[in-house]
Design a protein around this motif. Sequence first.
Motif, PDB file in Angstrom:
ATOM      1  N   ALA A   7      -5.653 -42.453 -35.808  1.00  0.00           N
ATOM      2  CA  ALA A   7      -6.179 -41.213 -35.247  1.00  0.00           C
ATOM      3  C   ALA A   7      -7.629 -41.380 -34.792  1.00  0.00           C
ATOM      4  CB  ALA A   7      -6.071 -40.099 -36.285  1.00  0.00           C
ATOM      5  N   LEU A   8      -8.422 -42.110 -35.576  1.00  0.00           N
ATOM      6  CA  LEU A   8      -9.817 -42.342 -35.196  1.00  0.00           C
ATOM      7  C   LEU A   8      -9.928 -43.234 -33.965  1.00  0.00           C
ATOM      8  CD1 LEU A   8     -11.453 -42.859 -38.718  1.00  0.00           C
ATOM      9  CD2 LEU A   8     -11.678 -40.880 -37.223  1.00  0.00           C
ATOM     10  N   MET A   9      -8.989 -44.162 -33.819  1.00  0.00           N
ATOM     11  CA  MET A   9      -9.021 -45.025 -32.636  1.00  0.00           C
ATOM     12  C   MET A   9      -8.691 -44.243 -31.366  1.00  0.00           C
ATOM     13  SD  MET A   9      -7.360 -48.633 -33.896  1.00  0.00           S
ATOM     14  CE  MET A   9      -8.182 -49.642 -35.142  1.00  0.00           C
ATOM     15  N   LEU A  10      -7.823 -43.246 -31.504  1.00  0.00           N
ATOM     16  CA  LEU A  10      -7.495 -42.417 -30.340  1.00  0.00           C
ATOM     17  C   LEU A  10      -8.646 -41.476 -29.997  1.00  0.00           C
ATOM     18  CD1 LEU A  10      -3.766 -41.556 -31.130  1.00  0.00           C
ATOM     19  CD2 LEU A  10      -4.638 -43.197 -29.449  1.00  0.00           C
ATOM     20  N   TRP A  11      -9.232 -40.889 -31.049  1.00  0.00           N
ATOM     21  CA  TRP A  11     -10.391 -40.009 -30.875  1.00  0.00           C
ATOM     22  C   TRP A  11     -11.204 -39.985 -32.135  1.00  0.00           C
ATOM     23  CZ3 TRP A  11     -12.713 -35.783 -33.034  1.00  0.00           C
ATOM     24  CH2 TRP A  11     -13.727 -35.169 -32.261  1.00  0.00           C
ATOM     25  N   PRO A  12     -12.492 -40.242 -32.060  1.00  0.00           N
ATOM     26  CA  PRO A  12     -13.291 -40.452 -30.835  1.00  0.00           C
ATOM     27  C   PRO A  12     -13.294 -41.887 -30.320  1.00  0.00           C
ATOM     28  CG  PRO A  12     -14.717 -40.370 -32.738  1.00  0.00           C
ATOM     29  CD  PRO A  12     -13.335 -40.114 -33.260  1.00  0.00           C
ATOM     30  N   GLY A  13     -12.677 -42.830 -31.048  1.00  0.00           N
ATOM     31  CA  GLY A  13     -12.641 -44.219 -30.626  1.00  0.00           C
ATOM     32  C   GLY A  13     -13.657 -45.054 -31.381  1.00  0.00           C
ATOM     33  N   PRO A  14     -13.374 -46.353 -31.597  1.00  0.00           N
ATOM     34  CA  PRO A  14     -14.290 -47.225 -32.355  1.00  0.00           C
ATOM     35  C   PRO A  14     -15.694 -47.298 -31.772  1.00  0.00           C
ATOM     36  CG  PRO A  14     -12.146 -48.269 -32.086  1.00  0.00           C
ATOM     37  CD  PRO A  14     -12.124 -47.042 -31.234  1.00  0.00           C
ATOM     38  N   SER A  15     -15.793 -47.365 -30.451  1.00  0.00           N
ATOM     39  CA  SER A  15     -17.119 -47.474 -29.822  1.00  0.00           C
ATOM     40  C   SER A  15     -17.952 -46.228 -30.082  1.00  0.00           C
ATOM     41  CB  SER A  15     -16.969 -47.712 -28.319  1.00  0.00           C
ATOM     42  OG  SER A  15     -16.275 -48.906 -28.053  1.00  0.00           O
ATOM     43  N   ARG A  16     -17.340 -45.072 -29.936  1.00  0.00           N
ATOM     44  CA  ARG A  16     -18.058 -43.821 -30.151  1.00  0.00           C
ATOM     45  C   ARG A  16     -18.430 -43.661 -31.624  1.00  0.00           C
ATOM     46  NH1 ARG A  16     -21.879 -40.532 -29.053  1.00  0.00           N
ATOM     47  NH2 ARG A  16     -21.493 -38.363 -29.661  1.00  0.00           N
ATOM     48  N   ILE A  17     -17.543 -44.093 -32.522  1.00  0.00           N
ATOM     49  CA  ILE A  17     -17.827 -44.012 -33.948  1.00  0.00           C
ATOM     50  C   ILE A  17     -19.038 -44.870 -34.297  1.00  0.00           C
ATOM     51  CG2 ILE A  17     -16.950 -44.627 -36.244  1.00  0.00           C
ATOM     52  CD1 ILE A  17     -14.179 -43.791 -35.301  1.00  0.00           C
ATOM     53  N   TYR A  18     -19.089 -46.083 -33.730  1.00  0.00           N
ATOM     54  CA  TYR A  18     -20.245 -46.928 -34.020  1.00  0.00           C
ATOM     55  C   TYR A  18     -21.516 -46.341 -33.416  1.00  0.00           C
ATOM     56  CZ  TYR A  18     -23.211 -50.912 -34.786  1.00  0.00           C
ATOM     57  OH  TYR A  18     -24.248 -51.715 -35.217  1.00  0.00           O
ATOM     58  N   ASP A  19     -21.421 -45.740 -32.239  1.00  0.00           N
ATOM     59  CA  ASP A  19     -22.599 -45.101 -31.644  1.00  0.00           C
ATOM     60  C   ASP A  19     -23.143 -44.005 -32.555  1.00  0.00           C
ATOM     61  OD1 ASP A  19     -22.480 -46.725 -29.443  1.00  0.00           O
ATOM     62  OD2 ASP A  19     -21.365 -45.293 -28.197  1.00  0.00           O
ATOM     63  N   ILE A  20     -22.232 -43.236 -33.158  1.00  0.00           N
ATOM     64  CA  ILE A  20     -22.664 -42.188 -34.081  1.00  0.00           C
ATOM     65  C   ILE A  20     -23.317 -42.804 -35.315  1.00  0.00           C
ATOM     66  CG2 ILE A  20     -21.853 -40.321 -35.580  1.00  0.00           C
ATOM     67  CD1 ILE A  20     -19.632 -39.812 -33.526  1.00  0.00           C
ATOM     68  N   LEU A  21     -22.717 -43.879 -35.824  1.00  0.00           N
ATOM     69  CA  LEU A  21     -23.282 -44.539 -37.010  1.00  0.00           C
ATOM     70  C   LEU A  21     -24.643 -45.146 -36.716  1.00  0.00           C
ATOM     71  CD1 LEU A  21     -22.509 -45.344 -39.963  1.00  0.00           C
ATOM     72  CD2 LEU A  21     -21.801 -47.549 -39.027  1.00  0.00           C
ATOM     73  N   ALA A  22     -24.841 -45.626 -35.486  1.00  0.00           N
ATOM     74  CA  ALA A  22     -26.095 -46.277 -35.124  1.00  0.00           C
ATOM     75  C   ALA A  22     -27.182 -45.300 -34.716  1.00  0.00           C
ATOM     76  CB  ALA A  22     -25.847 -47.261 -33.971  1.00  0.00           C
ATOM     77  N   GLN A  23     -26.854 -44.027 -34.556  1.00  0.00           N
ATOM     78  CA  GLN A  23     -27.813 -43.056 -34.043  1.00  0.00           C
ATOM     79  C   GLN A  23     -29.080 -42.941 -34.880  1.00  0.00           C
ATOM     80  OE1 GLN A  23     -27.112 -41.783 -30.984  1.00  0.00           O
ATOM     81  NE2 GLN A  23     -29.290 -41.246 -31.056  1.00  0.00           N
TER      82      GLN A  23
END
Length: 252
Positions: free
Chosen positions: A35-51
Amino acid sequence: MSEQQPVEETFISHLIELRDRLVKATIGIVVMCAALMLWPGPSRIYDILAQPMLNALPAGSKMIATGVIAPFLVPMKVTLLIAFILALPWVLYQAWAFVAPGLYAHEKRLVAPLVISSSLLFASGVAFCYFFVFGRVFSFISAFSPQSIAVTPDIENYLDFVMSMCLAFGATFEVPVVVVVLVRMGIVSVAKLKDIRPYVIVGAFVIAAIVTPPDVVSQFSLAIPMWLLYELGLLVAPVFVKVTQAPEEEST
Protein backbone atom coordinates in the motif's frame (compact mmCIF):
# COMPACT_ATOMS: atom_id res chain seq x y z
CA MET A 1 2.49 -44.96 23.85
CA SER A 2 -1.12 -43.79 23.97
CA GLU A 3 -0.17 -40.99 26.38
CA GLN A 4 2.77 -39.87 24.24
CA GLN A 5 0.67 -39.64 21.09
CA PRO A 6 -1.62 -36.79 22.33
CA VAL A 7 1.41 -34.88 23.57
CA GLU A 8 3.06 -35.10 20.15
CA GLU A 9 -0.18 -34.10 18.43
CA THR A 10 -0.55 -31.11 20.75
CA PHE A 11 3.03 -30.02 20.08
CA ILE A 12 2.54 -30.30 16.33
CA SER A 13 -0.73 -28.39 16.52
CA HIS A 14 1.06 -25.58 18.40
CA LEU A 15 3.74 -25.47 15.72
CA ILE A 16 1.10 -25.27 13.01
CA GLU A 17 -0.68 -22.50 14.91
CA LEU A 18 2.62 -20.62 15.33
CA ARG A 19 3.34 -20.97 11.62
CA ASP A 20 -0.11 -19.65 10.72
CA ARG A 21 0.30 -16.64 13.03
CA LEU A 22 3.74 -15.85 11.60
CA VAL A 23 2.36 -16.09 8.07
CA LYS A 24 -0.54 -13.77 8.95
CA ALA A 25 1.83 -11.28 10.59
CA THR A 26 4.09 -11.35 7.52
CA ILE A 27 1.11 -10.89 5.19
CA GLY A 28 0.08 -7.83 7.22
CA ILE A 29 3.52 -6.28 6.77
CA VAL A 30 3.58 -7.14 3.05
CA VAL A 31 0.11 -5.64 2.50
CA MET A 32 1.08 -2.45 4.33
CA CYS A 33 4.33 -2.26 2.35
CA ALA A 34 2.46 -2.73 -0.95
CA ALA A 35 0.00 0.00 0.00
CA LEU A 36 2.85 2.40 0.79
CA MET A 37 4.52 1.62 -2.52
CA LEU A 38 1.33 2.53 -4.37
CA TRP A 39 0.83 5.68 -2.30
CA PRO A 40 2.72 7.80 -1.54
CA GLY A 41 5.57 5.68 -2.98
CA PRO A 42 9.11 4.93 -1.71
CA SER A 43 10.60 8.11 -3.19
CA ARG A 44 8.01 10.35 -1.58
CA ILE A 45 8.35 8.52 1.74
CA TYR A 46 12.09 9.10 1.76
CA ASP A 47 11.58 12.76 0.86
CA ILE A 48 9.32 13.11 3.89
CA LEU A 49 11.87 11.34 6.10
CA ALA A 50 14.67 13.57 4.80
CA GLN A 51 12.74 16.82 5.25
CA PRO A 52 14.06 17.62 8.78
CA MET A 53 17.63 17.34 7.46
CA LEU A 54 16.91 19.36 4.33
CA ASN A 55 15.30 22.12 6.39
CA ALA A 56 18.56 22.53 8.31
CA LEU A 57 20.71 22.70 5.16
CA PRO A 58 21.26 25.82 3.04
CA ALA A 59 18.54 26.56 0.50
CA GLY A 60 18.80 24.34 -2.56
CA SER A 61 21.02 21.73 -0.88
CA LYS A 62 20.41 18.05 -1.46
CA MET A 63 21.70 14.76 -0.14
CA ILE A 64 24.08 12.56 -2.11
CA ALA A 65 24.14 8.84 -2.95
CA THR A 66 27.57 7.22 -3.09
CA GLY A 67 26.30 3.73 -3.92
CA VAL A 68 25.17 2.67 -7.38
CA ILE A 69 21.84 1.20 -6.23
CA ALA A 70 21.49 3.40 -3.14
CA PRO A 71 18.85 5.72 -4.73
CA PHE A 72 16.64 2.63 -5.16
CA LEU A 73 17.61 0.52 -2.15
CA VAL A 74 17.45 3.19 0.58
CA PRO A 75 13.86 4.33 -0.15
CA MET A 76 12.81 0.67 -0.25
CA LYS A 77 14.35 0.09 3.19
CA VAL A 78 12.55 3.14 4.55
CA THR A 79 9.24 1.92 3.10
CA LEU A 80 9.70 -1.50 4.69
CA LEU A 81 10.53 0.08 8.04
CA ILE A 82 7.45 2.32 7.95
CA ALA A 83 5.32 -0.65 6.90
CA PHE A 84 6.54 -2.65 9.89
CA ILE A 85 5.78 0.21 12.30
CA LEU A 86 2.28 0.66 10.86
CA ALA A 87 1.64 -3.09 10.94
CA LEU A 88 3.02 -3.48 14.48
CA PRO A 89 -0.45 -3.62 16.14
CA TRP A 90 -1.41 -6.44 13.76
CA VAL A 91 1.86 -8.29 14.45
CA LEU A 92 1.41 -7.98 18.20
CA TYR A 93 -2.21 -9.08 17.88
CA GLN A 94 -1.06 -12.29 16.18
CA ALA A 95 1.34 -12.91 19.04
CA TRP A 96 -1.49 -12.25 21.49
CA ALA A 97 -3.87 -14.58 19.62
CA PHE A 98 -1.27 -17.36 19.75
CA VAL A 99 -0.81 -17.27 23.53
CA ALA A 100 -4.37 -16.23 24.51
CA PRO A 101 -5.93 -19.75 24.55
CA GLY A 102 -3.52 -20.82 27.29
CA LEU A 103 -4.15 -17.84 29.57
CA TYR A 104 -6.55 -17.38 32.45
CA ALA A 105 -9.09 -14.55 32.37
CA HIS A 106 -7.02 -12.31 34.64
CA GLU A 107 -3.92 -13.01 32.54
CA LYS A 108 -5.79 -11.95 29.42
CA ARG A 109 -6.61 -8.69 31.16
CA LEU A 110 -2.87 -8.31 31.67
CA VAL A 111 -1.69 -9.01 28.12
CA ALA A 112 -4.22 -7.10 26.01
CA PRO A 113 -3.47 -3.65 27.51
CA LEU A 114 0.26 -4.32 27.24
CA VAL A 115 -0.03 -5.16 23.53
CA ILE A 116 -2.04 -2.00 22.81
CA SER A 117 0.06 0.29 24.97
CA SER A 118 3.34 -1.09 23.60
CA SER A 119 2.24 -0.33 20.04
CA LEU A 120 1.04 3.16 20.88
CA LEU A 121 4.11 4.02 22.96
CA PHE A 122 6.57 2.80 20.33
CA ALA A 123 4.79 4.78 17.60
CA SER A 124 4.69 7.81 19.89
CA GLY A 125 8.44 7.55 20.47
CA VAL A 126 9.13 7.43 16.74
CA ALA A 127 6.78 10.37 16.10
CA PHE A 128 8.37 12.39 18.90
CA CYS A 129 11.80 11.74 17.42
CA TYR A 130 10.75 12.79 13.92
CA PHE A 131 8.59 15.83 14.68
CA PHE A 132 10.42 17.26 17.68
CA VAL A 133 13.97 15.94 17.97
CA PHE A 134 15.26 15.78 14.39
CA GLY A 135 14.59 19.39 13.53
CA ARG A 136 16.32 20.69 16.67
CA VAL A 137 19.27 18.30 16.41
CA PHE A 138 19.98 19.08 12.75
CA SER A 139 19.59 22.82 13.29
CA PHE A 140 21.94 22.63 16.28
CA ILE A 141 24.57 20.74 14.26
CA SER A 142 24.18 23.03 11.26
CA ALA A 143 24.67 26.11 13.42
CA PHE A 144 28.09 24.82 14.53
CA SER A 145 29.26 23.75 11.05
CA PRO A 146 32.10 25.94 9.66
CA GLN A 147 31.29 27.99 6.57
CA SER A 148 34.17 26.30 4.74
CA ILE A 149 32.42 22.91 4.92
CA ALA A 150 29.73 21.96 2.41
CA VAL A 151 27.29 19.74 4.25
CA THR A 152 26.02 17.08 1.81
CA PRO A 153 24.87 14.06 3.84
CA ASP A 154 24.96 10.60 2.27
CA ILE A 155 21.52 9.00 2.14
CA GLU A 156 22.72 5.64 3.52
CA ASN A 157 24.44 7.25 6.49
CA TYR A 158 21.38 9.39 7.07
CA LEU A 159 19.14 6.30 7.02
CA ASP A 160 21.38 4.52 9.54
CA PHE A 161 21.25 7.56 11.82
CA VAL A 162 17.48 7.94 11.51
CA MET A 163 16.82 4.24 12.14
CA SER A 164 19.06 4.14 15.22
CA MET A 165 17.48 7.30 16.64
CA CYS A 166 13.91 6.14 15.98
CA LEU A 167 14.67 2.76 17.50
CA ALA A 168 16.21 4.42 20.57
CA PHE A 169 13.22 6.71 21.11
CA GLY A 170 10.70 3.96 20.36
CA ALA A 171 12.37 1.69 22.93
CA THR A 172 12.63 4.54 25.43
CA PHE A 173 8.90 5.17 25.28
CA GLU A 174 8.36 1.57 26.43
CA VAL A 175 9.62 2.48 29.92
CA PRO A 176 6.10 2.61 31.46
CA VAL A 177 5.42 -0.90 30.15
CA VAL A 178 8.66 -2.19 31.68
CA VAL A 179 7.81 -0.60 35.03
CA VAL A 180 4.29 -2.04 35.01
CA VAL A 181 5.52 -5.55 34.12
CA LEU A 182 8.19 -5.50 36.83
CA VAL A 183 5.64 -4.46 39.46
CA ARG A 184 2.93 -6.85 38.24
CA MET A 185 5.30 -9.84 38.27
CA GLY A 186 6.36 -9.01 41.80
CA ILE A 187 10.01 -8.51 40.86
CA VAL A 188 10.13 -5.07 42.47
CA SER A 189 7.67 -2.91 44.37
CA VAL A 190 6.51 0.61 43.52
CA ALA A 191 8.04 1.84 46.78
CA LYS A 192 11.43 0.43 45.80
CA LEU A 193 11.20 2.01 42.35
CA LYS A 194 10.47 5.36 43.99
CA ASP A 195 13.50 4.93 46.26
CA ILE A 196 15.84 4.38 43.29
CA ARG A 197 14.44 7.37 41.38
CA PRO A 198 17.73 9.40 41.62
CA TYR A 199 19.69 6.49 40.12
CA VAL A 200 17.12 6.13 37.34
CA ILE A 201 17.48 9.82 36.44
CA VAL A 202 21.26 9.51 36.28
CA GLY A 203 20.91 6.31 34.25
CA ALA A 204 18.57 8.05 31.81
CA PHE A 205 21.18 10.71 31.07
CA VAL A 206 23.92 8.07 30.75
CA ILE A 207 21.83 6.06 28.27
CA ALA A 208 20.98 9.22 26.34
CA ALA A 209 24.66 10.14 26.13
CA ILE A 210 25.44 6.70 24.68
CA VAL A 211 22.69 6.25 22.11
CA THR A 212 22.32 9.83 20.83
CA PRO A 213 24.75 12.13 18.99
CA PRO A 214 27.19 14.07 21.18
CA ASP A 215 25.07 17.19 21.49
CA VAL A 216 23.09 18.54 24.42
CA VAL A 217 19.82 18.90 22.53
CA SER A 218 19.41 15.24 21.56
CA GLN A 219 20.65 13.98 24.93
CA PHE A 220 18.14 16.06 26.89
CA SER A 221 15.41 15.20 24.36
CA LEU A 222 15.88 11.51 25.20
CA ALA A 223 16.76 11.66 28.91
CA ILE A 224 13.91 13.91 30.07
CA PRO A 225 11.11 11.91 28.37
CA MET A 226 12.67 8.71 29.74
CA TRP A 227 12.47 10.12 33.26
CA LEU A 228 8.91 11.43 32.81
CA LEU A 229 7.77 8.10 31.38
CA TYR A 230 9.31 6.35 34.37
CA GLU A 231 7.17 8.56 36.61
CA LEU A 232 4.13 7.68 34.48
CA GLY A 233 4.87 4.00 34.99
CA LEU A 234 4.96 4.52 38.75
CA LEU A 235 1.50 6.12 38.60
CA VAL A 236 -0.06 3.49 36.35
CA ALA A 237 1.47 0.36 37.91
CA PRO A 238 -0.68 0.20 41.10
CA VAL A 239 -3.89 0.67 39.08
CA PHE A 240 -2.83 -1.95 36.55
CA VAL A 241 -1.94 -4.47 39.25
CA LYS A 242 -5.32 -4.01 40.92
CA VAL A 243 -7.27 -4.45 37.66
CA THR A 244 -5.39 -7.62 36.63
CA GLN A 245 -5.43 -9.44 39.95
CA ALA A 246 -6.38 -13.11 39.97
CA PRO A 247 -9.46 -14.10 42.03
CA GLU A 248 -7.30 -15.75 44.70
CA GLU A 249 -5.15 -12.59 44.91
CA GLU A 250 -8.24 -10.42 45.44
CA SER A 251 -9.49 -12.62 48.29
CA THR A 252 -6.22 -12.39 50.22
